[in-house]
Structure formats: C-alpha cells, structure tokens
Enzyme design. Structure first.
Site, PDB file in Angstrom:
ATOM      1  N   ARG A   3       0.820  -1.221   0.000  1.00 19.93           N
ATOM      2  CA  ARG A   3       0.000   0.000   0.000  1.00 19.93           C
ATOM      3  C   ARG A   3       0.854   1.272   0.000  1.00 19.93           C
ATOM      4  O   ARG A   3       0.506   2.283   0.621  1.00 19.93           O
ATOM      5  CB  ARG A   3      -0.953   0.034   1.207  1.00 19.93           C
ATOM      6  N   GLU A  46      -4.337   5.448   6.230  1.00 17.39           N
ATOM      7  CA  GLU A  46      -4.060   5.116   4.819  1.00 17.39           C
ATOM      8  C   GLU A  46      -4.334   6.268   3.852  1.00 17.39           C
ATOM      9  O   GLU A  46      -3.483   6.567   3.010  1.00 17.39           O
ATOM     10  CB  GLU A  46      -4.858   3.870   4.400  1.00 17.39           C
ATOM     11  N   SER A 100     -10.603   1.515   3.754  1.00 13.54           N
ATOM     12  CA  SER A 100      -9.863   1.247   4.996  1.00 13.54           C
ATOM     13  C   SER A 100      -9.173   2.523   5.437  1.00 13.54           C
ATOM     14  O   SER A 100      -8.392   3.103   4.686  1.00 13.54           O
ATOM     15  CB  SER A 100      -8.807   0.168   4.764  1.00 13.54           C
TER      16      SER A 100
HETATM   17  P1  FAD Z   1      -7.724  10.076  -5.004  1.00 14.97           P
HETATM   18  O1  FAD Z   1      -8.421   9.838  -3.708  1.00 14.97           O
HETATM   19  O2  FAD Z   1      -8.287  11.087  -5.902  1.00 14.97           O
HETATM   20  O3  FAD Z   1      -6.190  10.416  -4.698  1.00 14.97           O
HETATM   21  C1  FAD Z   1      -5.460   9.621  -3.804  1.00 14.97           C
HETATM   22  C2  FAD Z   1      -4.006  10.105  -3.814  1.00 14.97           C
HETATM   23  O4  FAD Z   1      -3.444   9.857  -5.105  1.00 14.97           O
HETATM   24  C3  FAD Z   1      -3.889  11.621  -3.588  1.00 14.97           C
HETATM   25  O5  FAD Z   1      -2.691  11.864  -2.896  1.00 14.97           O
HETATM   26  C4  FAD Z   1      -3.792  12.181  -4.996  1.00 14.97           C
HETATM   27  O6  FAD Z   1      -3.107  13.411  -5.069  1.00 14.97           O
HETATM   28  C5  FAD Z   1      -3.010  11.086  -5.706  1.00 14.97           C
HETATM   29  N1  FAD Z   1      -3.345  10.995  -7.131  1.00 14.97           N
HETATM   30  C6  FAD Z   1      -4.546  10.672  -7.672  1.00 14.97           C
HETATM   31  N2  FAD Z   1      -4.446  10.642  -9.022  1.00 14.97           N
HETATM   32  C7  FAD Z   1      -3.174  10.980  -9.325  1.00 14.97           C
HETATM   33  C8  FAD Z   1      -2.457  11.139 -10.541  1.00 14.97           C
HETATM   34  N3  FAD Z   1      -3.045  10.957 -11.741  1.00 14.97           N
HETATM   35  N4  FAD Z   1      -1.140  11.513 -10.473  1.00 14.97           N
HETATM   36  C9  FAD Z   1      -0.523  11.712  -9.276  1.00 14.97           C
HETATM   37  N5  FAD Z   1      -1.153  11.575  -8.101  1.00 14.97           N
HETATM   38  C10 FAD Z   1      -2.463  11.196  -8.129  1.00 14.97           C
HETATM   39  N6  FAD Z   1      -7.686   0.673  -2.011  1.00 14.97           N
HETATM   40  C11 FAD Z   1      -7.049  -0.504  -2.169  1.00 14.97           C
HETATM   41  O7  FAD Z   1      -5.833  -0.534  -2.337  1.00 14.97           O
HETATM   42  N7  FAD Z   1      -7.732  -1.683  -2.135  1.00 14.97           N
HETATM   43  C12 FAD Z   1      -9.072  -1.735  -1.956  1.00 14.97           C
HETATM   44  O8  FAD Z   1      -9.636  -2.814  -1.961  1.00 14.97           O
HETATM   45  C13 FAD Z   1      -9.766  -0.510  -1.764  1.00 14.97           C
HETATM   46  N8  FAD Z   1     -11.100  -0.519  -1.545  1.00 14.97           N
HETATM   47  C14 FAD Z   1     -11.735   0.654  -1.311  1.00 14.97           C
HETATM   48  C15 FAD Z   1     -13.123   0.635  -1.054  1.00 14.97           C
HETATM   49  C16 FAD Z   1     -13.803   1.809  -0.826  1.00 14.97           C
HETATM   50  C17 FAD Z   1     -15.276   1.768  -0.529  1.00 14.97           C
HETATM   51  C18 FAD Z   1     -13.126   3.053  -0.883  1.00 14.97           C
HETATM   52  C19 FAD Z   1     -13.874   4.334  -0.685  1.00 14.97           C
HETATM   53  C20 FAD Z   1     -11.755   3.089  -1.134  1.00 14.97           C
HETATM   54  C21 FAD Z   1     -11.058   1.890  -1.349  1.00 14.97           C
HETATM   55  N9  FAD Z   1      -9.677   1.873  -1.603  1.00 14.97           N
HETATM   56  C22 FAD Z   1      -9.021   0.691  -1.800  1.00 14.97           C
HETATM   57  C23 FAD Z   1      -8.927   3.140  -1.646  1.00 14.97           C
HETATM   58  C24 FAD Z   1      -8.978   3.854  -3.028  1.00 14.97           C
HETATM   59  O9  FAD Z   1     -10.088   3.429  -3.771  1.00 14.97           O
HETATM   60  C25 FAD Z   1      -7.714   3.616  -3.848  1.00 14.97           C
HETATM   61  O10 FAD Z   1      -6.588   4.058  -3.154  1.00 14.97           O
HETATM   62  C26 FAD Z   1      -7.767   4.341  -5.200  1.00 14.97           C
HETATM   63  O11 FAD Z   1      -6.641   4.001  -5.971  1.00 14.97           O
HETATM   64  C27 FAD Z   1      -7.821   5.854  -5.065  1.00 14.97           C
HETATM   65  O12 FAD Z   1      -8.103   6.379  -6.335  1.00 14.97           O
HETATM   66  P2  FAD Z   1      -8.668   7.839  -6.513  1.00 14.97           P
HETATM   67  O13 FAD Z   1      -8.663   8.150  -7.965  1.00 14.97           O
HETATM   68  O14 FAD Z   1      -9.977   7.988  -5.818  1.00 14.97           O
HETATM   69  O15 FAD Z   1      -7.545   8.687  -5.762  1.00 14.97           O
HETATM   70  P1  NAP Z   2     -10.748  -9.791   4.886  1.00 17.78           P
HETATM   71  O1  NAP Z   2     -10.869 -10.695   3.710  1.00 17.78           O
HETATM   72  O2  NAP Z   2     -11.778  -9.906   5.990  1.00 17.78           O
HETATM   73  O3  NAP Z   2      -9.312  -9.872   5.510  1.00 17.78           O
HETATM   74  C1  NAP Z   2      -8.975  -9.068   6.656  1.00 17.78           C
HETATM   75  C2  NAP Z   2      -7.522  -8.694   6.561  1.00 17.78           C
HETATM   76  O4  NAP Z   2      -6.748  -9.888   6.596  1.00 17.78           O
HETATM   77  C3  NAP Z   2      -7.221  -7.974   5.255  1.00 17.78           C
HETATM   78  O5  NAP Z   2      -6.751  -6.706   5.579  1.00 17.78           O
HETATM   79  C4  NAP Z   2      -6.193  -8.840   4.554  1.00 17.78           C
HETATM   80  O6  NAP Z   2      -4.983  -8.140   4.248  1.00 17.78           O
HETATM   81  C5  NAP Z   2      -5.823  -9.927   5.545  1.00 17.78           C
HETATM   82  N1  NAP Z   2      -5.894 -11.254   4.874  1.00 17.78           N
HETATM   83  C6  NAP Z   2      -6.994 -12.025   4.718  1.00 17.78           C
HETATM   84  N2  NAP Z   2      -6.648 -13.187   4.102  1.00 17.78           N
HETATM   85  C7  NAP Z   2      -5.325 -13.124   3.854  1.00 17.78           C
HETATM   86  C8  NAP Z   2      -4.380 -13.988   3.224  1.00 17.78           C
HETATM   87  N3  NAP Z   2      -4.741 -15.181   2.739  1.00 17.78           N
HETATM   88  N4  NAP Z   2      -3.110 -13.574   3.123  1.00 17.78           N
HETATM   89  C9  NAP Z   2      -2.720 -12.382   3.597  1.00 17.78           C
HETATM   90  N5  NAP Z   2      -3.566 -11.514   4.206  1.00 17.78           N
HETATM   91  C10 NAP Z   2      -4.843 -11.875   4.335  1.00 17.78           C
HETATM   92  O7  NAP Z   2     -10.700  -8.263   4.407  1.00 17.78           O
HETATM   93  P2  NAP Z   2     -11.817  -7.244   3.981  1.00 17.78           P
HETATM   94  O8  NAP Z   2     -11.737  -6.099   4.907  1.00 17.78           O
HETATM   95  O9  NAP Z   2     -13.149  -7.895   3.711  1.00 17.78           O
HETATM   96  O10 NAP Z   2     -11.195  -6.760   2.587  1.00 17.78           O
HETATM   97  C11 NAP Z   2     -11.002  -7.675   1.538  1.00 17.78           C
HETATM   98  C12 NAP Z   2      -9.871  -7.212   0.642  1.00 17.78           C
HETATM   99  O11 NAP Z   2     -10.196  -5.939   0.080  1.00 17.78           O
HETATM  100  C13 NAP Z   2      -8.545  -7.029   1.376  1.00 17.78           C
HETATM  101  O12 NAP Z   2      -7.511  -7.447   0.540  1.00 17.78           O
HETATM  102  C14 NAP Z   2      -8.471  -5.546   1.631  1.00 17.78           C
HETATM  103  O13 NAP Z   2      -7.138  -5.047   1.625  1.00 17.78           O
HETATM  104  C15 NAP Z   2      -9.239  -4.978   0.439  1.00 17.78           C
HETATM  105  N6  NAP Z   2      -9.893  -3.719   0.819  1.00 17.78           N
HETATM  106  C16 NAP Z   2      -9.102  -2.612   0.913  1.00 17.78           C
HETATM  107  C17 NAP Z   2      -9.664  -1.397   1.226  1.00 17.78           C
HETATM  108  C18 NAP Z   2      -8.824  -0.156   1.271  1.00 17.78           C
HETATM  109  O14 NAP Z   2      -9.369   0.929   1.312  1.00 17.78           O
HETATM  110  N7  NAP Z   2      -7.526  -0.255   1.239  1.00 17.78           N
HETATM  111  C19 NAP Z   2     -11.033  -1.300   1.469  1.00 17.78           C
HETATM  112  C20 NAP Z   2     -11.780  -2.452   1.393  1.00 17.78           C
HETATM  113  C21 NAP Z   2     -11.208  -3.674   1.052  1.00 17.78           C
HETATM  114  P3  NAP Z   2      -4.803  -7.176   2.970  1.00 17.78           P
HETATM  115  O15 NAP Z   2      -5.567  -5.935   3.317  1.00 17.78           O
HETATM  116  O16 NAP Z   2      -3.335  -6.966   2.947  1.00 17.78           O
HETATM  117  O17 NAP Z   2      -5.318  -7.858   1.767  1.00 17.78           O
END
Ligand code: FAD
Ligand code: NAP
Length: 335
Positions: A163, A331, A235
């Site tokens: 991340r 995050e 998250s």
């Molecule tokens: P923004 O929120 O618009 O920007 C985020 C950052 O990136 C800011 O610092 C911005 O300046 C920078 N940025 C954006 N675009 C550019 C660009 N073109 N050039 C340079 N910098 C830039 N993330 C995960 O990793 N896994 C998930 O499963 C996941 N699930 C999510 C679920 C929900 C419901 C929500 C709300 C978020 C989730 N996220 C998840 C977080 C998010 O969706 C990701 O990080 C996504 O990549 C952000 O994209 P954005 O375009 O909305 O970025």
């Molecule tokens: P989940 O499946 O309930 O798992 C809980 C946590 O355990 C997650 O954070 C995941 O890590 C870790 N995990 C589960 N199984 C694993 C495995 N086999 N090996 C390593 N790590 C494991 O999680 P959830 O909240 O429902 O989300 C599902 C997935 O969507 C996750 O990968 C999560 O990262 C992603 N997600 C991300 C965001 C965001 O905003 N970043 C929001 C929603 C969902 P990891 O997070 O490293 O995968």
C-alpha cells in the site's frame, strides 16, 4: 480546460466532506497540465492532483488549485498471450477491470470494485484479495514537477510496496501521472488464496477469472459500505507490519491476534482486529462513526468536516497504541 473558482469538493471526495477549493481545473489533455502550471496566478499556490477522491481526507477548505484528472483512453498492443495496455489516468479503475474481463484479458480481476481512477492506482499500489497493482504494472508516465519534464518511470522506479510507492515517499507531490501501462494475459491464472473467496467458490466446478471477479464483487458488496449512501474512504488504517520477533511477543500476550506472514519475513497484523478489540466497531462520535461490519472503515453519517473524522481516527489510534503498543497508520492522504 476551464479554471473555476471557489468550487465545492463534496461530490469529489467519497467521504463527502463539504470542503471548497479556491481553484479547480478539469484536466482533459496533457497540455492542460502545462497550461495550469504555467499560470503565474497559480504558481505559488498548493496543488492537489485529484482522481476519484476515494483515498483522501480534506481537513478543511483547500487554498490552492485542484487538478481533476479527466484524461481518457485505452490503447492495447498484442504480444502472443500478453496484452500490453496503456491506460489514461482518468479512466475509472473498476470500469477498466470490467472492460478487460469482457475482452478476456486477465490479471486484475481480484481488483474489481475498487473505486477511483487508474492514475491513482500506483500511488498506494492498490491491492485486494491477494493481488496488487505491482503484479501487472509495467510503467507510468507523467509530468515531473521538479524537473519540469515529461517522464516514463518503470515499475521498478515506482518502488511499489505494501500500500505504498515512491509517490508516497521520495516523490510525494512531485509527479502527475497521466498514463499507466499494464501487462495482462489471455491465459487465466485465478488467485483464490483469500478464505473469503474460497468459501464462495468452493462449490464451483471450475474457477475462472470471471467467477473470481463475480465472487469478489459480491463479497465486497455484502461487506463494505457503499460510499454513495454511507460516505467513506475505504480502509482508514493500514494493516501494521511488524518484525517476526515483535509479532511473536504480541501473540503470547494476545493469543487471538490475527496475523499474516509477509514475503519479506515480517508479519502483517489485522488492523480491523486490533480496532475491534478496543471496542470501536459500530461506535459513533457526533456525525462520524465506525461501520458496524468493518472496524477500519470510518463513515461520515452527516456533513462532518475533516477535523471530526480525524478526531475519531486519533482516538482509535490512541487506544490501539495503549492496548497493544502498536501504532496504526492512516491510509488516505490528508490535505
Ligand atoms: P484520489 O483519492 O483522488 O487520490 C489519492 C491520492 O493519489 C492523492 O494523494 C492524490 O493526489 C493522488 N493521485 C490521484 N491521481 C493521481 C495522478 N493521476 N497523479 C498523481 N497523483 C495522483 N484501495 C485498495 O488498495 N484496495 C481496496 O480494496 C480498496 N477498496 C476501497 C473501497 C472503498 C469503498 C473506498 C472508498 C476506497 C477503497 N480503496 C481501496 C482506496 C482507493 O479506492 C484507492 O486508493 C484508489 O486508488 C484511489 O483512487 P482515486 O482516484 O480515488 O484517488
Ligand atoms: P478480509 O478478507 O476480511 O481480511 C482481513 C484482513 O486480513 C485484510 O486486511 C487482509 O490483508 C488480511 N488477509 C486475509 N486473508 C489473507 C491472506 N490469505 N493472506 C494475507 N492476508 C490476508 O478483508 P476485507 O476487509 O473484507 O477486505 C477484503 C480485501 O479488500 C482485502 O484485501 C483488503 O485489503 C481490500 N480492501 C481494501 C480497502 C482499502 O481501502 N484499502 C477497502 C476495502 C477492502 P490485505 O488488506 O493486505 O489484503
């Protein structure tokens, strides 16, 4: 390109924080970027490069210029079973995943339903269900604000980590991504390493990228709040990574602690478990709360400002630190 003044950002951030931007520019061509940056009236102001606004928290009104990246276009090159994609930064990530699946180009199906833009995907090396952008990213292109040049950075130069990336470290606020390059394949290699997917797919005769995507989308829809009805930024905290030694001490103290081994020998702790143990799941503080099903998803139930969201986040960080001696890192980027 039109430059607007005093624009509400509420619709441009998934936490629905009612902040305003002093200036707002919709970037529809690479030339727009050079034009905005050359504008002397904007030169000394802070900049916010904005995609879908799904990974940011606005602490208050933004006193500078927002560059909303709206570049569109997908180019594809065939090379045997490989498909090399050049995707403009403003393309919607989830729509891209669905488009690729429909074409039979595989590798990002586990990343379905992640909100936001393609250009933001490398910023925190988006990941879910055992797959991360690093698995398919070849390069990114964009404008380097330091050297004032267009550059192409290889995936290696992006220093993608858990991340994180160089864009959250040495090159933070220095590079505007206009295009990402991905290497996908017409050969299916479904990844069902996560238990939540395995459970849904265990009765299927054959597991395909399509069935994996369907399962991920269904699990996410059932577990995660939809930001359109319950505004959130996904998250709010990263899973903390600790040394193996530290994890083993914690495990002795807290035998139920949820941990995952990392490839580099360190150990990932489940942030959601830590927060839940401290009694935060489902609790509300004014107009902000922790979702009842997701202990690390903070929801804006009203018109809460960034300060209220961050006050709750700090209270959670404090109690996790006191109880477990573990520090939780936020995050989303704070502005
Ligand atoms: P923004 O929120 O618009 O920007 C985020 C950052 O990136 C800011 O610092 C911005 O300046 C920078 N940025 C954006 N675009 C550019 C660009 N073109 N050039 C340079 N910098 C830039 N993330 C995960 O990793 N896994 C998930 O499963 C996941 N699930 C999510 C679920 C929900 C419901 C929500 C709300 C978020 C989730 N996220 C998840 C977080 C998010 O969706 C990701 O990080 C996504 O990549 C952000 O994209 P954005 O375009 O909305 O970025
Ligand atoms: P989940 O499946 O309930 O798992 C809980 C946590 O355990 C997650 O954070 C995941 O890590 C870790 N995990 C589960 N199984 C694993 C495995 N086999 N090996 C390593 N790590 C494991 O999680 P959830 O909240 O429902 O989300 C599902 C997935 O969507 C996750 O990968 C999560 O990262 C992603 N997600 C991300 C965001 C965001 O905003 N970043 C929001 C929603 C969902 P990891 O997070 O490293 O995968």
């Amino acid at each position: 390109m039109t430059l607007l003044e005093d624009v509400s950002l509420q619709e441009f951030n998934t936490l629905s924080i009612p902040a305003r931007a002093a200036y707002f520019a919709e970037v529809v061509s690479a030339a727009d970027i050079e034009r905005i940056l050359a504008n002397p009236a904007l030169a000394t102001l802070p900049r916010l490069v904005l995609g879908g606004g799904s990974n940011i928290v606005l602490r208050g009104d933004f006193p500078g210029v927002v560059l909303h990246i709206a570049l569109r276009g997908i180019e594809v090159e065939e090379n045997g079973t490989q498909r090399l994609l050049k995707v403009a930064a403003g393309e919607n990530w989830d729509a891209l995943v669905r488009h690729c699946l429909a074409q039979g180009w595989y590798g990002i199906e586990n990343l379905i339903s992640i909100p936001g833009s393609a250009g933001a995907a490398p910023i925190q090396n988006i990941g879910a269900y055992g797959v991360e952008l690093a698995d398919v990213l070849v390069a990114v292109s964009g404008w380097d604000l330091n050297t004032q040049q267009w550059r192409r950075l290889s995936a290696e130069q992006c220093q993608l980590g858990y991340r994180t990336s160089v864009f959250k470290a040495a090159m933070q606020d220095r590079f505007i991504i206009t295009e990402i390059e991905l290497r996908l394949s017409t050969e299916a290699q479904p990844n069902v390493s996560y238990a939540a997917l395995n459970e849904v797919l265990s009765d299927s005769e054959s597991v395909t990228p399509e069935s994996v995507a369907e399962a991920v989308a269904a699990v996410r829809a059932s577990r995660l709040p939809d930001y359109r009805t319950e505004p959130n930024a996904g998250s709010f905290f990263k899973n903390p990574i600790v040394s193996a030694g530290r994890a083993s001490v914690l495990k002795q103290q807290f035998p139920q602690l949820v941990t995952w081994p990392m490839a580099d020998g360190r150990v990932k702790l489940a942030a959601a478990w830590l927060v839940e143990q401290c009694g935060w799941k489902g609790r509300r503080q004014g107009e902000v709360g922790i979702h009842p099903r997701q202990a690390i998803v903070l929801v804006n139930y009203g018109r809460a400002k960034g300060a209220e969201v961050l006050a709750l986040a700090e209270a959670i960080q404090h109690s996790v630190a006191e109880t477990f001696g573990v520090s939780l890192e936020i995050e989303p980027r704070l502005y």
